[in-house]
Design a protein around this motif. Structure first.
Motif, mmCIF file in Angstrom:
data_model
loop_
_atom_site.group_PDB
_atom_site.id
_atom_site.type_symbol
_atom_site.label_atom_id
_atom_site.label_comp_id
_atom_site.label_asym_id
_atom_site.label_seq_id
_atom_site.Cartn_x
_atom_site.Cartn_y
_atom_site.Cartn_z
ATOM 1 N N ARG A 126 0.841 -1.199 0.000
ATOM 2 C CA ARG A 126 0.000 0.000 0.000
ATOM 3 C C ARG A 126 0.883 1.258 0.000
ATOM 4 N NH1 ARG A 126 -3.155 -1.306 3.746
ATOM 5 N NH2 ARG A 126 -4.988 -1.805 2.499
ATOM 6 N N GLU A 127 1.948 1.219 0.776
ATOM 7 C CA GLU A 127 2.852 2.377 0.831
ATOM 8 C C GLU A 127 3.486 2.635 -0.532
ATOM 9 O OE1 GLU A 127 6.918 3.870 3.157
ATOM 10 O OE2 GLU A 127 5.988 1.955 3.676
ATOM 11 N N LEU A 128 3.900 1.566 -1.227
ATOM 12 C CA LEU A 128 4.502 1.729 -2.550
ATOM 13 C C LEU A 128 3.483 2.269 -3.552
ATOM 14 C CD1 LEU A 128 6.632 -1.542 -2.742
ATOM 15 C CD2 LEU A 128 7.504 0.794 -2.577
ATOM 16 N N ILE A 129 2.245 1.789 -3.473
ATOM 17 C CA ILE A 129 1.200 2.282 -4.379
ATOM 18 C C ILE A 129 0.940 3.761 -4.126
ATOM 19 C CG2 ILE A 129 -1.263 2.110 -4.925
ATOM 20 C CD1 ILE A 129 -1.010 -0.926 -4.419
ATOM 21 N N GLU A 130 0.878 4.146 -2.854
ATOM 22 C CA GLU A 130 0.627 5.545 -2.509
ATOM 23 C C GLU A 130 1.761 6.453 -2.974
ATOM 24 O OE1 GLU A 130 0.012 5.487 1.671
ATOM 25 O OE2 GLU A 130 -2.043 4.745 1.538
ATOM 26 N N ARG A 131 2.978 5.928 -2.993
ATOM 27 C CA ARG A 131 4.141 6.723 -3.418
ATOM 28 C C ARG A 131 4.372 6.674 -4.922
ATOM 29 N NH1 ARG A 131 8.503 3.901 0.068
ATOM 30 N NH2 ARG A 131 9.893 5.014 -1.364
ATOM 31 N N GLY A 132 3.472 5.970 -5.641
ATOM 32 C CA GLY A 132 3.597 5.890 -7.087
ATOM 33 C C GLY A 132 4.700 4.965 -7.552
ATOM 34 N N LYS A 133 5.129 4.028 -6.710
ATOM 35 C CA LYS A 133 6.212 3.105 -7.060
ATOM 36 C C LYS A 133 5.657 1.693 -7.245
ATOM 37 C CE LYS A 133 9.859 5.801 -4.834
ATOM 38 N NZ LYS A 133 11.016 5.797 -3.905
ATOM 39 N N THR A 134 4.551 1.606 -7.962
ATOM 40 C CA THR A 134 3.882 0.321 -8.127
ATOM 41 C C THR A 134 4.729 -0.686 -8.893
ATOM 42 O OG1 THR A 134 2.789 1.170 -10.114
ATOM 43 C CG2 THR A 134 1.595 1.352 -8.046
ATOM 44 N N ALA A 135 5.595 -0.231 -9.797
ATOM 45 C CA ALA A 135 6.382 -1.158 -10.625
ATOM 46 C C ALA A 135 7.252 -2.081 -9.782
ATOM 47 C CB ALA A 135 7.245 -0.379 -11.612
ATOM 48 N N ARG A 136 7.643 -1.646 -8.600
ATOM 49 C CA ARG A 136 8.485 -2.489 -7.750
ATOM 50 C C ARG A 136 7.752 -3.742 -7.309
ATOM 51 N NH1 ARG A 136 11.513 0.239 -2.982
ATOM 52 N NH2 ARG A 136 12.598 -1.776 -3.157
ATOM 53 N N LEU A 137 6.409 -3.696 -7.295
ATOM 54 C CA LEU A 137 5.623 -4.836 -6.841
ATOM 55 C C LEU A 137 5.649 -6.000 -7.817
ATOM 56 C CD1 LEU A 137 2.568 -2.853 -5.458
ATOM 57 C CD2 LEU A 137 4.195 -4.196 -4.098
ATOM 58 N N TYR A 138 6.049 -5.775 -9.068
ATOM 59 C CA TYR A 138 6.124 -6.870 -10.023
ATOM 60 C C TYR A 138 7.453 -6.924 -10.763
ATOM 61 C CZ TYR A 138 4.116 -2.912 -12.641
ATOM 62 O OH TYR A 138 3.839 -1.671 -13.157
ATOM 63 N N ARG A 139 8.354 -5.986 -10.491
ATOM 64 C CA ARG A 139 9.666 -6.008 -11.139
ATOM 65 C C ARG A 139 10.824 -6.275 -10.183
ATOM 66 N NH1 ARG A 139 8.912 -0.710 -15.103
ATOM 67 N NH2 ARG A 139 7.383 -1.674 -16.512
ATOM 68 N N ASP A 140 10.620 -5.993 -8.919
ATOM 69 C CA ASP A 140 11.688 -6.142 -7.935
ATOM 70 C C ASP A 140 11.450 -7.426 -7.133
ATOM 71 O OD1 ASP A 140 13.461 -6.013 -5.823
ATOM 72 O OD2 ASP A 140 13.220 -3.850 -5.519
ATOM 73 N N PRO A 141 12.251 -8.484 -7.377
ATOM 74 C CA PRO A 141 12.040 -9.755 -6.668
ATOM 75 C C PRO A 141 12.091 -9.621 -5.153
ATOM 76 C CG PRO A 141 13.539 -10.054 -8.518
ATOM 77 C CD PRO A 141 13.341 -8.573 -8.361
ATOM 78 N N SER A 142 12.916 -8.704 -4.652
ATOM 79 C CA SER A 142 13.015 -8.549 -3.200
ATOM 80 C C SER A 142 11.731 -7.978 -2.617
ATOM 81 C CB SER A 142 14.191 -7.625 -2.841
ATOM 82 O OG SER A 142 13.939 -6.287 -3.258
ATOM 83 N N VAL A 143 10.924 -7.334 -3.461
ATOM 84 C CA VAL A 143 9.654 -6.764 -3.001
ATOM 85 C C VAL A 143 8.528 -7.783 -3.141
ATOM 86 C CG1 VAL A 143 7.919 -4.974 -3.368
ATOM 87 C CG2 VAL A 143 10.345 -4.393 -3.460
ATOM 88 N N TRP A 144 8.293 -8.307 -4.371
ATOM 89 C CA TRP A 144 7.138 -9.181 -4.542
ATOM 90 C C TRP A 144 7.276 -10.477 -3.760
ATOM 91 C CZ3 TRP A 144 7.976 -13.895 -6.754
ATOM 92 C CH2 TRP A 144 8.977 -14.036 -7.718
ATOM 93 N N ARG A 145 8.494 -10.957 -3.589
ATOM 94 C CA ARG A 145 8.672 -12.162 -2.776
ATOM 95 C C ARG A 145 8.427 -11.881 -1.297
ATOM 96 N NH1 ARG A 145 13.995 -14.172 -6.108
ATOM 97 N NH2 ARG A 145 12.892 -15.541 -7.573
ATOM 98 N N ASP A 146 8.525 -10.631 -0.919
ATOM 99 C CA ASP A 146 8.298 -10.255 0.476
ATOM 100 C C ASP A 146 6.822 -10.020 0.768
ATOM 101 O OD1 ASP A 146 9.118 -9.310 3.164
ATOM 102 O OD2 ASP A 146 8.458 -7.367 2.424
ATOM 103 N N VAL A 147 6.064 -9.530 -0.199
ATOM 104 C CA VAL A 147 4.683 -9.111 0.091
ATOM 105 C C VAL A 147 3.636 -10.155 -0.274
ATOM 106 C CG1 VAL A 147 5.347 -6.697 -0.241
ATOM 107 C CG2 VAL A 147 4.252 -7.929 -2.116
ATOM 108 N N ILE A 148 3.934 -11.057 -1.224
ATOM 109 C CA ILE A 148 2.907 -11.974 -1.731
ATOM 110 C C ILE A 148 2.782 -13.214 -0.846
ATOM 111 C CG2 ILE A 148 2.360 -13.546 -3.642
ATOM 112 C CD1 ILE A 148 3.315 -11.359 -5.539
ATOM 113 N N ARG A 149 1.566 -13.616 -0.617
ATOM 114 C CA ARG A 149 1.243 -14.784 0.199
ATOM 115 C C ARG A 149 1.635 -16.063 -0.536
ATOM 116 N NH1 ARG A 149 -4.314 -14.014 0.803
ATOM 117 N NH2 ARG A 149 -4.025 -12.797 2.700
ATOM 118 N N ASN A 150 2.414 -16.925 0.112
ATOM 119 C CA ASN A 150 2.894 -18.149 -0.510
ATOM 120 C C ASN A 150 1.742 -19.063 -0.931
ATOM 121 O OD1 ASN A 150 5.432 -19.604 -1.156
ATOM 122 N ND2 ASN A 150 4.537 -21.179 0.146
#
Length: 387
Positions: free
Chosen positions: A320-344
């Motif tokens: 939510r913080e990344l979306i609010e800051r306009g950095k949504t691309a990190r949620l699907y391009r940065d492995p350190s981010v999407w692997r941290d936030v997505i439910r296994n």
């Protein structure tokens, strides 16, 4: 009139109109808006990275959003109300009646409604001249359905914890046979007659799918009654019948072995608002879906579904913080981010469920290891031909 006073009177007016409101009040302002919070539940549903002060359904099941101001900051309020048009059928600016009156023509020209308030309550209510559904309305509408109609659905659809969805029908079969049962009684029956030790999970999941009614003892909803009728017609009249049916599926999918039951399960899943939006996103991405492409579509088109269905509790806060800051691309391009936030669970149990109900093709490979070991390029989701 200050914003808190306007807020209180707006909530009263909504109640008189039989609207269903949720409010967004930051924790730091809880004391100021205590009267409002005593009457309404909070929401964390965003539209274009902003949170409407009030969000809900009209008495005609249209999504409405309201930006609440007092006598000041009205120009900013106009901009926010216009933003909410992207995720609501109708959007309003509410404020002190004398202060908002000079802006009424401008607001109407922009398609925004006006709610004027004084000491006696909402003295003027001007609906928008047109109500047009925008691209994010489906996302907001689905999330509101889950939060405001919680008696129908018991939780997020991707939290269903068992890979074989036939297990979610065990409570339906038991209650159809014995009538309403207390939870412990229901779990014991499932253990004794179905030979399954995860009865608590089956009961919780049947609630999530809207098959069991809220309350104790447990009873079937109208959808649960329909499922029971279909099962009886298919020859599943008791839990041993269901156990044997599940045994037939070993090494295959329900859709391959028992197509009518796959349709029953798929229909039960599809009634859940989150699942309907996920299915829409899958169909748009298909027939061969790279997982991170699906994440990108959800973040862009259905961000609230992504936050609630795909993310862990801690991960949703970071996303939510990344979306609010306009950095949504990190949620699907940065492995350190999407692997941290997505439910296994999304990558294993949920994929298995989608295969069984016939949404994903049997050749789709799930991921049972740690999310850090997941390579989305090696395991695309293959959307089945649903006809």
């Amino acid at each position: 009139m200050d914003e808190a006073a306007v807020f209180d009177r707006v909530v009263t007016a909504l109640d008189e109109r039989n609207y269903e409101p949720l409010v967004h009040v930051p924790e730091a302002h809880s004391e100021t808006y205590a009267d409002v919070l005593d009457r309404c539940r909070r929401h964390e549903i965003s539209i274009r990275r902003r949170y409407p002060d009030v969000l809900g359904f009209t008495d005609a099941d249209r999504v409405f959003a309201i930006e609440v101001k007092g006598s000041t900051n009205l120009l900013r309020g106009i901009g926010q109300a216009m933003t909410y048009q992207q995720g609501a059928h109708v959007s309003y600016l509410a404020g002190d009646g004398e202060a908002v009156a000079p802006h009424a023509n401008l607001l109407r020209s922009k398609g925004v409604g006006v709610i004027g308030v004084d000491g006696d309550g909402a003295t003027s209510w001007s609906d928008p001249p047109s109500a047009e559904s925008a691209e994010e309305v489906a996302d907001v509408e689905g999330q509101l359905s889950i939060r405001l109609r919680g008696n129908a659905f018991g939780g997020d659809v991707t939290t269903l914890s068992l890979a074989q969805p036939l297990n979610y029908l065990a409570p339906v079969v038991a209650l159809d046979r014995y009538g309403p049962l207390a939870r412990d009684e229901l779990v014991d029956v499932i253990a004794d007659e179905y030979g399954f030790g995860a009865g608590d999970e089956t009961v919780a999941s049947a609630r999530t799918l809207g098959l069991l009614a809220l309350g104790s003892p447990h009873a079937l909803t109208s959808q649960g009654e329909l499922a029971a009728t279909v099962l009886r017609g298919y020859g599943v009249e008791d839990l041993d019948d269901l156990r044997l049916t599940k045994r037939d599926v070993t090494g295959k999918t329900v859709a391959e072995v028992h197509p009518p039951l796959a349709v029953l399960l798929r229909n039960s899943f599809s009634r859940h608002p989150e699942f309907g939006l996920l299915l829409d996103a899958l169909r748009k991405e298909g027939p061969r879906v790279q997982f991170l492409d699906l994440v990108e579509r959800l973040v862009r088109e259905y961000p609230n579904v992504f936050l609630s269905a795909f993310c862990t509790t801690r991960g949703a806060a970071r996303a939510r913080e990344l979306i609010e800051r306009g950095k949504t691309a990190r949620l699907y391009r940065d492995p350190s981010v999407w692997r941290d936030v997505i439910r296994n669970n999304v990558l294993f149990n949920f994929v298995q469920q989608l295969k069984h109900v016939g949404v994903l093709a049997p050749e789709t490979r799930s991921h049972s290891g740690a999310i850090d070991e997941y390579d989305p390029d090696e395991k695309p989701w293959i959307v089945a031909d649903l006809g």
